[in-house]
Write a protein that holds these residues in place. Structure first.
Motif, PDB file in Angstrom:
ATOM      1  N   ARG A 133       0.871  -1.183   0.000  1.00 54.71           N
ATOM      2  CA  ARG A 133       0.000   0.000   0.000  1.00 54.71           C
ATOM      3  C   ARG A 133       0.901   1.223   0.000  1.00 54.71           C
ATOM      4  N   GLY A 134       1.071   1.799  -1.168  1.00 57.78           N
ATOM      5  CA  GLY A 134       2.042   2.865  -1.364  1.00 57.78           C
ATOM      6  C   GLY A 134       2.876   2.594  -2.592  1.00 57.78           C
ATOM      7  N   GLY A 135       2.734   1.381  -3.138  1.00 54.62           N
ATOM      8  CA  GLY A 135       3.385   1.041  -4.399  1.00 54.62           C
ATOM      9  C   GLY A 135       4.852   0.710  -4.268  1.00 54.62           C
ATOM     10  N   PRO A 136       5.488   0.369  -5.389  1.00 55.83           N
ATOM     11  CA  PRO A 136       6.908   0.025  -5.382  1.00 55.83           C
ATOM     12  C   PRO A 136       7.785   1.129  -4.809  1.00 55.83           C
ATOM     13  N   GLY A 137       7.373   2.378  -5.001  1.00 59.38           N
ATOM     14  CA  GLY A 137       8.166   3.481  -4.467  1.00 59.38           C
ATOM     15  C   GLY A 137       8.333   3.409  -2.971  1.00 59.38           C
ATOM     16  N   LEU A 138       7.256   3.045  -2.266  1.00 56.64           N
ATOM     17  CA  LEU A 138       7.339   2.932  -0.813  1.00 56.64           C
ATOM     18  C   LEU A 138       8.228   1.762  -0.420  1.00 56.64           C
ATOM     19  N   VAL A 139       8.162   0.661  -1.168  1.00 55.40           N
ATOM     20  CA  VAL A 139       9.036  -0.484  -0.875  1.00 55.40           C
ATOM     21  C   VAL A 139      10.498  -0.047  -0.910  1.00 55.40           C
ATOM     22  N   HIS A 140      10.862   0.719  -1.933  1.00 49.45           N
ATOM     23  CA  HIS A 140      12.245   1.213  -2.039  1.00 49.45           C
ATOM     24  C   HIS A 140      12.586   2.121  -0.857  1.00 49.45           C
ATOM     25  N   ARG A 141      11.660   3.018  -0.498  1.00 50.35           N
ATOM     26  CA  ARG A 141      11.948   3.960   0.588  1.00 50.35           C
ATOM     27  C   ARG A 141      12.099   3.266   1.933  1.00 50.35           C
ATOM     28  N   LEU A 142      11.436   2.132   2.107  1.00 54.41           N
ATOM     29  CA  LEU A 142      11.540   1.422   3.383  1.00 54.41           C
ATOM     30  C   LEU A 142      12.805   0.584   3.484  1.00 54.41           C
ATOM     31  N   PHE A 143      13.175  -0.112   2.406  1.00 58.04           N
ATOM     32  CA  PHE A 143      14.285  -1.076   2.500  1.00 58.04           C
ATOM     33  C   PHE A 143      15.648  -0.503   2.101  1.00 58.04           C
ATOM     34  N   GLU A 144      15.692   0.412   1.150  1.00 55.58           N
ATOM     35  CA  GLU A 144      16.996   0.886   0.673  1.00 55.58           C
ATOM     36  C   GLU A 144      17.826   1.580   1.756  1.00 55.58           C
ATOM     37  N   PRO A 145      17.227   2.395   2.656  1.00 58.33           N
ATOM     38  CA  PRO A 145      18.055   3.010   3.711  1.00 58.33           C
ATOM     39  C   PRO A 145      18.688   1.995   4.660  1.00 58.33           C
ATOM     40  N   LEU A 146      18.203   0.750   4.625  1.00 56.54           N
ATOM     41  CA  LEU A 146      18.732  -0.286   5.517  1.00 56.54           C
ATOM     42  C   LEU A 146      19.846  -1.101   4.876  1.00 56.54           C
ATOM     43  N   GLY A 147      20.246  -0.736   3.665  1.00 55.04           N
ATOM     44  CA  GLY A 147      21.360  -1.426   3.019  1.00 55.04           C
ATOM     45  C   GLY A 147      20.954  -2.472   2.011  1.00 55.04           C
ATOM     46  N   TRP A 148      19.687  -2.496   1.608  1.00 57.31           N
ATOM     47  CA  TRP A 148      19.212  -3.479   0.647  1.00 57.31           C
ATOM     48  C   TRP A 148      19.203  -2.899  -0.764  1.00 57.31           C
ATOM     49  N   THR A 149      19.528  -3.746  -1.734  1.00 55.50           N
ATOM     50  CA  THR A 149      19.237  -3.450  -3.133  1.00 55.50           C
ATOM     51  C   THR A 149      17.859  -4.047  -3.426  1.00 55.50           C
ATOM     52  N   VAL A 150      16.939  -3.198  -3.881  1.00 50.33           N
ATOM     53  CA  VAL A 150      15.528  -3.585  -3.937  1.00 50.33           C
ATOM     54  C   VAL A 150      15.057  -3.754  -5.378  1.00 50.33           C
ATOM     55  N   THR A 151      14.376  -4.854  -5.621  1.00 52.10           N
ATOM     56  CA  THR A 151      13.620  -5.038  -6.857  1.00 52.10           C
ATOM     57  C   THR A 151      12.177  -5.293  -6.467  1.00 52.10           C
ATOM     58  N   ALA A 152      11.297  -4.360  -6.860  1.00 53.33           N
ATOM     59  CA  ALA A 152       9.874  -4.483  -6.535  1.00 53.33           C
ATOM     60  C   ALA A 152       9.100  -4.401  -7.844  1.00 53.33           C
TER      61      ALA A 152
END
Length: 486
Positions: A133-152
């Motif tokens: 809920r918030g789309g792929p953009g929110l997934v990136h904003r949640l995980f990337e600051p924690l050191g993850w490379t994200v593919t959503a």
């Protein structure tokens, strides 16, 4: 629900160390009972170069419904108990299974190989179906600051009909070489239900402790801390405030002395004695209640009642003898029922309130015959082409004697320092009107359906841009009924 955790290895650090960390042998398939089904752990691959552990959660849908009884579910939303995505998409059910099945790994404990939990390792996590809920953009904003490379990757609503667009689900893949397994599991434990923006159980005060334990070391400094805290705690304001205050104490404890001194010096001495401004949402409810009392209404509709805040206030005043909250969202109605404690409410009080599921885009005979209706921060959530349907359903078909409408005043947006220029106040707002636009709309509706209308500012009335919220009070004289009767 399905989730995999993979790692790579070499001769010095074989990938099968993952079995030690998870306390699950790669050569076995194991199953564990959970409160809502069975969790299976198995390894699709396991050698020195690559090892993958899979968690498959089989939901007992009947148990899910039975355990939900007595929790104040919305009476008209019973179908949602059976037709939903709970057995398939990652949610708090999967997060709870993670914490139960991999509890030692989550805590960073490995008795057999105590040196393993502290070592960062290459990790890949995959979740085939994740509500976002918030789309792929929110997934990136949640995980990337924690050191993850994200593919959503968004999941289409229907591959046969691409024009329908994407669903709210994504296929998630996370990769990192800098995190320990315990850190990765804690991120998932918190952020899976945050992205789903729902929990399958009642959120009580102990959830704050769970959040702070799992968020230790990363949540205090996360740029989306406010959103994470609010969603994890099911938007319960008191718990969110408690968690935020404790997180701020943690942040200050980790800051150096000079930073703490700077913060202290930045606060004026008189600040402690200053009264905090009343939140706009509270001012809005107070203005609506005052208008309803002045109208003499006893039977009131809250149309688009959301999570039941206004219904809760109406119940406190005995002059309102019948209160109906209507919303299109079954989830919002369930939260409202919990807020109102419908399952524990006394018979006399319960006879005054009903929660109904329905859409304001259609006429509804259940809404006829009421003294007043409230549309508080509702109209701006509709696409403009659909607004005439709401207008007729409320003013043309239901025809309460009084209608109260509130909506944001877009001119006031320049006074919100944190709101970027040109942005609306909420991501779901389809439009926000100026005072002139709102008055023109209200005057047209009043003339078309036989109402008088007056306008009231809500919140500080800025001499240049007006109030943050504008309110229209529509009133229809009862002489119309008398004339028809004659």
């Amino acid at each position: 629900m399905f989730l995999t955790i993979s790692t790579r290895g070499d001769a010095a650090h074989p990938a099968t160390d993952l079995g030690y960390l998870l306390h699950k042998h790669p050569g076995k398939a194991q199953k564990f009972s959970t409160s809502h089904g069975t969790a299976h752990v198995f390894y699709p691959e396991a050698d020195e170069q690559r090892c993958t552990a899979a968690l498959l959660l089989e939901i007992d849908t009947v148990a899910l419904v039975r355990r939900g009884k007595g929790r104040g579910g919305a009476p008209d939303a019973a179908l949602a108990q059976y037709v939903n995505d709970r057995p398939y998409a990652a949610s708090s059910l999967l997060a709870v299974a993670l914490s139960g099945v991999f509890s030692s790994a989550l805590r960073g404990v490995c008795a057999a190989r105590p040196e393993l939990p502290e070592r960062a390792r290459p990790l890949r996590v995959e979740v085939p179906a994740l509500p976002a809920r918030g789309g792929p953009g929110l997934v990136h904003r949640l995980f990337e600051p924690l050191g993850w490379t994200v593919t959503a990757e968004p999941v289409a609503l229907d591959t046969e009909f691409p024009a329908w667009g994407d669903s709210r689900y994504v296929r998630l893949a996370l990769e990192s070489d800098t995190l320990t397994l315990a850190e990765a599991l804690r991120h998932l434990y918190v952020l899976l239900p945050v992205l789903d923006d729902a929990k399958h159980y009642w959120v009580s005060s102990d959830e704050v402790d769970k959040l702070l334990r799992a968020g230790e070391g990363w949540l205090p400094g996360h740029p989306e801390q406010k959103l994470i805290t609010s969603r994890y705690l099911s938007r319960r304001w008191s718990l969110t405030r408690q968690a935020t205050e404790r997180l701020e104490l943690v942040r200050l404890a980790e800051a150096d002395d000079s930073e703490v001194e700077e913060i202290d010096n930045a606060v004026a001495e008189e600040t402690e004695t200053e009264e905090r401004p009343t939140p706009l949402a509270v001012l809005r409810r107070e203005a609506i209640l005052a208008a309803l009392r002045a109208s003499g209404a006893a039977r009131v509709l809250d149309l688009g009642c959301g999570q039941g805040q206004l219904v809760q206030e109406l119940l406190k005043d005995t002059r309102f003898t019948e209160i109906v909250g209507l919303d299109v969202s079954a989830r919002a109605l369930t939260i409202a029922a919990r807020r109102l404690k419908l399952d524990r409410m006394g018979e006399r009080q319960a006879s005054r309130v009903r929660l109904l599921q329905g859409s304001l885009a259609y006429t509804d005979k259940r809404l006829k015959g009421y003294d007043a209706a409230v549309l508080s921060e509702v109209i701006e959530h509709l696409d403009l082409p659909r607004l005439p349907a709401l207008e007729y359903a409320v003013f043309g078909a239901a025809r309460p004697r009084t209608v109260v409408v509130t909506t944001p005043n877009v001119e006031y947006n320049v006074r919100w320092e944190t709101l970027p220029a040109g942005h609306v106040r909420h991501g779901d707002h389809r439009f926000e009107w100026t005072r002139e636009e709102f008055r023109a709309w209200a005057a047209r509706i009043a003339g078309l359906h036989g109402y008088d209308v007056e306008f009231t500012p809500v919140g500080p009335d800025d001499p240049e841009v007006g109030p943050p919220t504008q309110m229209a009070l529509f009133h229809r004289d009862d002489t119309e009924k008398e004339a028809k009767a004659a």
